[in-house]
Scaffold this motif. Structure first.
Motif, PDB file in Angstrom:
ATOM      1  N   ASP A 142       0.894  -1.382   0.033  1.00  0.00           N
ATOM      2  CA  ASP A 142       0.029  -0.087  -0.109  1.00  0.00           C
ATOM      3  C   ASP A 142       0.935   1.254   0.035  1.00  0.00           C
ATOM      4  O   ASP A 142       1.344   1.803   1.101  1.00  0.00           O
ATOM      5  CB  ASP A 142      -0.889   0.066   1.249  1.00  0.00           C
ATOM      6  CG  ASP A 142      -1.892   1.260   1.065  1.00  0.00           C
ATOM      7  OD1 ASP A 142      -2.386   1.330   2.316  1.00  0.00           O
ATOM      8  OD2 ASP A 142      -2.079   1.987   0.384  1.00  0.00           O
ATOM      9  N   SER A 143       1.222   1.820  -1.200  1.00  0.00           N
ATOM     10  CA  SER A 143       2.094   2.992  -1.186  1.00  0.00           C
ATOM     11  C   SER A 143       1.679   4.042  -0.568  1.00  0.00           C
ATOM     12  O   SER A 143       2.397   5.295  -0.076  1.00  0.00           O
ATOM     13  CB  SER A 143       2.465   3.169  -2.741  1.00  0.00           C
ATOM     14  OG  SER A 143       1.251   3.617  -3.347  1.00  0.00           O
ATOM     15  N   THR A 144       0.267   4.364  -0.538  1.00  0.00           N
ATOM     16  CA  THR A 144      -0.371   5.378   0.011  1.00  0.00           C
ATOM     17  C   THR A 144       0.125   5.342   1.640  1.00  0.00           C
ATOM     18  O   THR A 144       0.547   6.395   2.139  1.00  0.00           O
ATOM     19  CB  THR A 144      -1.726   5.624   0.149  1.00  0.00           C
ATOM     20  OG1 THR A 144      -2.172   5.641  -1.213  1.00  0.00           O
ATOM     21  CG2 THR A 144      -2.351   6.997   0.673  1.00  0.00           C
ATOM     22  N   GLY A 145       0.069   4.290   2.220  1.00  0.00           N
ATOM     23  CA  GLY A 145       0.269   4.193   3.618  1.00  0.00           C
ATOM     24  C   GLY A 145       2.054   4.430   4.018  1.00  0.00           C
ATOM     25  O   GLY A 145       2.220   5.103   4.725  1.00  0.00           O
ATOM     26  N   TRP A 146       2.687   3.843   3.069  1.00  0.00           N
ATOM     27  CA  TRP A 146       4.065   3.906   3.427  1.00  0.00           C
ATOM     28  C   TRP A 146       4.549   5.279   2.942  1.00  0.00           C
ATOM     29  O   TRP A 146       5.543   5.731   3.469  1.00  0.00           O
ATOM     30  CB  TRP A 146       4.874   3.024   2.753  1.00  0.00           C
ATOM     31  CG  TRP A 146       4.859   1.562   3.561  1.00  0.00           C
ATOM     32  CD1 TRP A 146       4.099   0.357   3.096  1.00  0.00           C
ATOM     33  CD2 TRP A 146       5.262   1.013   4.793  1.00  0.00           C
ATOM     34  NE1 TRP A 146       4.491  -0.691   4.053  1.00  0.00           N
ATOM     35  CE2 TRP A 146       5.139  -0.188   5.010  1.00  0.00           C
ATOM     36  CE3 TRP A 146       5.919   2.027   5.640  1.00  0.00           C
ATOM     37  CZ2 TRP A 146       5.381  -0.715   6.226  1.00  0.00           C
ATOM     38  CZ3 TRP A 146       6.313   1.316   6.896  1.00  0.00           C
ATOM     39  CH2 TRP A 146       6.171   0.006   7.369  1.00  0.00           C
ATOM     40  N   ASP A 147       3.903   5.791   2.004  1.00  0.00           N
ATOM     41  CA  ASP A 147       4.437   7.105   1.553  1.00  0.00           C
ATOM     42  C   ASP A 147       4.121   8.153   2.606  1.00  0.00           C
ATOM     43  O   ASP A 147       4.930   9.144   2.809  1.00  0.00           O
ATOM     44  CB  ASP A 147       3.589   7.658   0.245  1.00  0.00           C
ATOM     45  CG  ASP A 147       4.222   7.025  -0.867  1.00  0.00           C
ATOM     46  OD1 ASP A 147       5.325   6.625  -1.111  1.00  0.00           O
ATOM     47  OD2 ASP A 147       3.491   6.976  -1.992  1.00  0.00           O
ATOM     48  N   ALA A 148       2.847   7.819   3.237  1.00  0.00           N
ATOM     49  CA  ALA A 148       2.618   8.826   4.489  1.00  0.00           C
ATOM     50  C   ALA A 148       3.712   8.560   5.804  1.00  0.00           C
ATOM     51  O   ALA A 148       4.036   9.496   6.275  1.00  0.00           O
ATOM     52  CB  ALA A 148       1.246   8.338   4.823  1.00  0.00           C
ATOM     53  N   VAL A 149       4.026   7.461   5.766  1.00  0.00           N
ATOM     54  CA  VAL A 149       5.195   7.018   7.044  1.00  0.00           C
ATOM     55  C   VAL A 149       6.419   7.758   6.449  1.00  0.00           C
ATOM     56  O   VAL A 149       7.188   8.337   7.311  1.00  0.00           O
ATOM     57  CB  VAL A 149       5.179   5.743   7.120  1.00  0.00           C
ATOM     58  CG1 VAL A 149       6.415   5.403   8.152  1.00  0.00           C
ATOM     59  CG2 VAL A 149       3.954   4.879   7.616  1.00  0.00           C
ATOM     60  N   ARG A 150       6.782   7.937   5.386  1.00  0.00           N
ATOM     61  CA  ARG A 150       7.983   8.311   4.922  1.00  0.00           C
ATOM     62  C   ARG A 150       8.035   9.736   5.117  1.00  0.00           C
ATOM     63  O   ARG A 150       9.208  10.315   5.427  1.00  0.00           O
ATOM     64  CB  ARG A 150       8.332   8.185   3.430  1.00  0.00           C
ATOM     65  CG  ARG A 150       8.723   6.799   2.831  1.00  0.00           C
ATOM     66  CD  ARG A 150       9.350   6.934   1.510  1.00  0.00           C
ATOM     67  NE  ARG A 150       9.176   5.419   1.023  1.00  0.00           N
ATOM     68  CZ  ARG A 150       8.475   4.854   0.311  1.00  0.00           C
ATOM     69  NH1 ARG A 150       7.330   5.442  -0.057  1.00  0.00           N
ATOM     70  NH2 ARG A 150       8.454   3.596   0.011  1.00  0.00           N
ATOM     71  N   GLU A 151       7.084  10.561   5.185  1.00  0.00           N
ATOM     72  CA  GLU A 151       7.086  12.004   5.596  1.00  0.00           C
ATOM     73  C   GLU A 151       7.253  12.308   7.188  1.00  0.00           C
ATOM     74  O   GLU A 151       7.309  13.277   7.527  1.00  0.00           O
ATOM     75  CB  GLU A 151       5.908  12.613   5.067  1.00  0.00           C
ATOM     76  CG  GLU A 151       5.632  12.237   3.513  1.00  0.00           C
ATOM     77  CD  GLU A 151       6.925  13.280   2.765  1.00  0.00           C
ATOM     78  OE1 GLU A 151       7.240  13.938   3.304  1.00  0.00           O
ATOM     79  OE2 GLU A 151       7.320  12.140   1.767  1.00  0.00           O
TER      80      GLU A 151
END
Length: 91
Positions: free
Chosen positions: A16-25
């Motif tokens: 789920d790229s949306t979830g991990w993308d949010a975590v990266r920030e």
């Protein structure tokens, strides 16, 4: 799993790229808490502090940030209603 593995998984559409993308920030402490939750189904705040070697206050801040972006769920523990149990929502 390293950060580069996560990026490759995102590029392949395996996670789920949306979830991990949010975590990266998020701050490094939140990323560490997310990774520990990824490898452990459910943990309490004190268990997360033990696993990450972070101070309880830092773990609490990280969990709040993770909940804000919607990647962590929390519920009351059945064993001890004074404690909350945290689960990562990213697969």
């Amino acid at each position: 799993m390293s950060a580069s593995d996560i990026q490759h998984a995102d590029a392949d559409g395996d996670s789920d790229s949306t979830g991990w993308d949010a975590v990266r920030e998020l701050p490094p402490s939140a990323k560490l808490v997310a990774k520990v939750l990824e490898y452990n189904d459910t943990l309490t705040q004190s268990q997360l502090a033990d696993e990450t070697l972070l101070p309880p206050r830092t773990v609490r801040y990280a969990l709040n940030r993770l909940e804000e972006v919607g990647v962590v769920d929390s519920r009351f523990s059945f064993a001890d209603a004074r404690k909350r149990i945290y689960t990562l929502r990213i697969e």
